[in-house]
Motif scaffolding. Structure first.
Motif, short mmCIF file in Angstrom:
data_model
loop_
_atom_site.label_atom_id
_atom_site.label_comp_id
_atom_site.label_asym_id
_atom_site.label_seq_id
_atom_site.Cartn_x
_atom_site.Cartn_y
_atom_site.Cartn_z
N ARG A 1 0.83 -1.20 0.00
CA ARG A 1 0.00 0.00 0.00
C ARG A 1 0.87 1.26 0.00
N ALA A 2 1.91 1.27 0.82
CA ALA A 2 2.80 2.42 0.86
C ALA A 2 3.50 2.61 -0.48
N MET A 3 3.85 1.51 -1.13
CA MET A 3 4.50 1.60 -2.44
C MET A 3 3.57 2.24 -3.47
N MET A 4 2.29 1.88 -3.43
CA MET A 4 1.33 2.45 -4.37
C MET A 4 1.12 3.94 -4.12
N ILE A 5 1.08 4.34 -2.85
CA ILE A 5 0.91 5.75 -2.52
C ILE A 5 2.08 6.57 -3.05
N ARG A 6 3.30 6.11 -2.82
CA ARG A 6 4.48 6.85 -3.30
C ARG A 6 4.47 6.94 -4.83
N SER A 7 4.11 5.85 -5.48
CA SER A 7 4.10 5.84 -6.94
C SER A 7 3.07 6.83 -7.49
N ALA A 8 1.91 6.91 -6.86
CA ALA A 8 0.87 7.84 -7.31
C ALA A 8 1.34 9.28 -7.16
N VAL A 9 1.99 9.60 -6.05
CA VAL A 9 2.47 10.97 -5.81
C VAL A 9 3.55 11.35 -6.83
N VAL A 10 4.47 10.44 -7.11
CA VAL A 10 5.53 10.71 -8.09
C VAL A 10 4.93 11.01 -9.45
N ARG A 11 3.96 10.21 -9.87
CA ARG A 11 3.35 10.45 -11.18
C ARG A 11 2.64 11.79 -11.24
N TYR B 1 -1.66 -7.04 -4.40
CA TYR B 1 -2.30 -6.55 -3.19
C TYR B 1 -3.68 -7.17 -2.96
N VAL B 2 -4.38 -7.52 -4.05
CA VAL B 2 -5.75 -8.01 -3.94
C VAL B 2 -5.89 -9.18 -2.97
N PRO B 3 -5.02 -10.21 -3.00
CA PRO B 3 -5.19 -11.32 -2.06
C PRO B 3 -5.00 -10.93 -0.59
N PHE B 4 -4.50 -9.72 -0.31
CA PHE B 4 -4.33 -9.28 1.07
C PHE B 4 -5.52 -8.48 1.59
N ILE B 5 -6.49 -8.16 0.71
CA ILE B 5 -7.66 -7.42 1.18
C ILE B 5 -8.97 -8.16 0.95
N PHE C 1 -7.13 8.10 -1.09
CA PHE C 1 -7.97 6.93 -0.81
C PHE C 1 -7.14 5.78 -0.24
N LEU C 2 -5.98 5.51 -0.86
CA LEU C 2 -5.14 4.40 -0.41
C LEU C 2 -4.68 4.60 1.03
N ALA C 3 -4.49 5.84 1.44
CA ALA C 3 -4.03 6.11 2.80
C ALA C 3 -5.03 5.66 3.85
N THR C 4 -6.30 5.43 3.45
CA THR C 4 -7.33 5.02 4.41
C THR C 4 -7.58 3.52 4.43
N VAL C 5 -6.89 2.77 3.57
CA VAL C 5 -7.15 1.33 3.45
C VAL C 5 -6.38 0.55 4.52
N LYS C 6 -7.05 -0.38 5.16
CA LYS C 6 -6.42 -1.30 6.10
C LYS C 6 -6.29 -2.66 5.44
N ASP C 7 -5.14 -3.31 5.61
CA ASP C 7 -4.96 -4.61 4.99
C ASP C 7 -4.39 -5.60 6.00
N SER C 8 -4.24 -6.84 5.54
CA SER C 8 -3.73 -7.90 6.41
C SER C 8 -2.35 -8.39 5.97
N GLU C 9 -1.62 -7.53 5.26
CA GLU C 9 -0.31 -7.94 4.77
C GLU C 9 0.70 -7.97 5.92
N PRO C 10 1.42 -9.08 6.09
CA PRO C 10 2.48 -9.12 7.11
C PRO C 10 3.67 -8.26 6.68
N HIS C 11 4.12 -7.38 7.54
CA HIS C 11 5.19 -6.45 7.19
C HIS C 11 6.53 -6.96 7.73
#
Length: 430
Positions: free
Chosen positions: A82-92, A134-138, A192-202
């Protein structure tokens, strides 16, 4: 059917976290469609690019998969997606905003457009690899295909409405200004992504020790090569993307230069034709209830090739009434997107269920390295052949080659049964 990861409660396609993720993806897709229409128009009409330069621009957007495609998978598997997607969106968003700014200052050049396309493309690699992983984690396993169908449906709504809206907007403002919509969309996506909660092990590594990047990349490549389903899908989609890119690279030139239909009509043709993808997302559950995954994928590829025939035929009608080529282009775009989306939802769901969750990003990156890495080569070839043979003749090459893409799918159902434990279950357990 497996249980949700990390003990998280079951969260299907109607859960809050999936709906917020869906909203982020939908916003991003809509803005991206504005950019895909605006960039070639900027090159052709604002910077007076020719056939070769348009090919270079398409190559710049896709060469990133050759540059960072494989390392991206290893990096994404090590970090929160999720953090990777947020950074990528901001860069674009930031990079795209420079194009209208430079245009307003009369400093925009093809060189900058190529450079911006490469940076946006690299950021897109990380976003797309993380997104597909990401889909299998949400959502739980039984909701993967319905989730992919919803995500693809919104992508097709954007693909249908985006070009048409962009074409209309181009009648009011200059093409560089249209990119402002794209940049704002990426900002909204990140919010929007900043508000998503997931179950991915970090955590970095199941064994508790950080492996080297090269080892992670090799593990992903070996997994794809060693899995017969993934290996065949990789070859099939790679060949399909190569020849489809030849046709799609030359489509703006066909519409704007060869047929002289204008940017508004280009947006309408691409937008209305792409409604086929939305229809595909809605009809796939019924189709999959009757046909196996392998059959659906093979039929989708063959019909996509058949639909592409409409493009060079329309191009050969230069000088005729605009109604006939417009009808052919729209019909061809409709059929091609219906077929491609039917194939893609099915094959992505098969990939996600075939692969262990801790290998998802590396698997997706390895496959995307091949299937997207072929696109810049195809784009450059399309520009070169288009300059020497003509746009229509080059399109026929793409059409003929597209019919080869179904060959690796032969026998796929048996392989899916052998490699995916739940492959024999009902529709939702592809």
């Amino acid at each position: 059917m497996s249980t949700p990861v990390s003990g998280a409660p079951a969260a299907g396609v109607n859960s809050g976290r999936f709906l917020r993720f869906w909203a982020a993806q939908s916003t991003s897709q809509l803005g991206q469609r504005f950019g895909l229409v605006a960039l070639p128009v900027i090159a052709i009409e604002t910077l007076h690019a020719g056939t070769s330069e348009v090919g270079y621009l398409t190559a710049a957007l896709t060469v990133c998969y050759l540059l960072v495609g494989l390392p991206a998978g290893a990096w994404v598997d090590r970090r929160p997606k999720r953090a990777m997607m947020i950074r990528s969106a901001v860069v674009r968003a930031l990079v795209l905003a420079t194009i209208p700014a430079l245009w307003a200052a009369d400093r925009l050049s093809l060189g900058w457009l190529y450079g911006a396309a490469i940076v946006v493309g690299i950021a897109s690699v990380f976003f797309d690899v993380a997104y597909q992983s990401y889909v299998p984690f949400i959502v739980p396993d039984e909701a993967i295909e319905p989730a992919n169908a919803r995500l693809e449906a919104s992508a097709q709504v954007s693909a249908a409405g985006g070009p048409a809206l962009a074409g209309l907007l181009l009648k009011v403002v200059s093409a560089p200004v249209v990119l402002v919509v794209d940049a704002v969309a990426y900002v909204v996506c990140a919010s929007f992504l900043a508000t998503v909660k997931d179950s991915e092990p970090h955590h970095a590594n199941e064994k508790g020790e950080r492996s080297r990047l090269a080892q992670d990349i090799r593990a992903g490549v070996q997994f794809v090569i060693g899995n017969p389903v993934l290996r065949r899908l990789c070859v099939s989609v790679g060949v399909s993307n190569f020849f489809a890119t030849i046709v799609m690279t030359l489509t703006p030139l066909l519409i704007l230069t060869e047929l002289g239909l204008g940017t508004t009509m280009m947006g309408v043709v691409l937008g209305v034709g792409t409604l086929g993808g939305l229809v595909a997302s809605a009809t796939l559950p019924r189709i999959r209830a009757r046909l196996s995954a392998g059959t659906v994928m093979a039929v989708g590829l063959l019909l996509a090739g058949l639909s592409m025939v409409a493009f060079p035929i329309a191009g050969s009608l230069k000088g005729a009434s605009a109604a006939l080529p417009v009808a052919l282009l729209t019909l061809g775009q409709f059929g091609m997107t219906w077929s491609a989306v039917t194939f893609n939802i099915t094959q992505v769901s098969v990939r996600q269920r075939t692969c262990p969750k801790d290998m998802l990003a590396r698997m997706n990156a390895s496959i995307r390295f091949v299937i997207w890495g072929s696109m810049p080569l195809a784009a450059i070839l399309a520009g070169w052949l288009g300059s020497h043979l003509g746009v229509v003749a080059c399109m026929w090459i793409g059409v003929v080659g597209s019919f080869l893409t179904a060959l690796p799918i032969i026998g796929m159902d048996r392989l899916i049964q052998e490699t995916t434990p739940s492959a024999s279950a009902p529709l939702q357990n592809v």
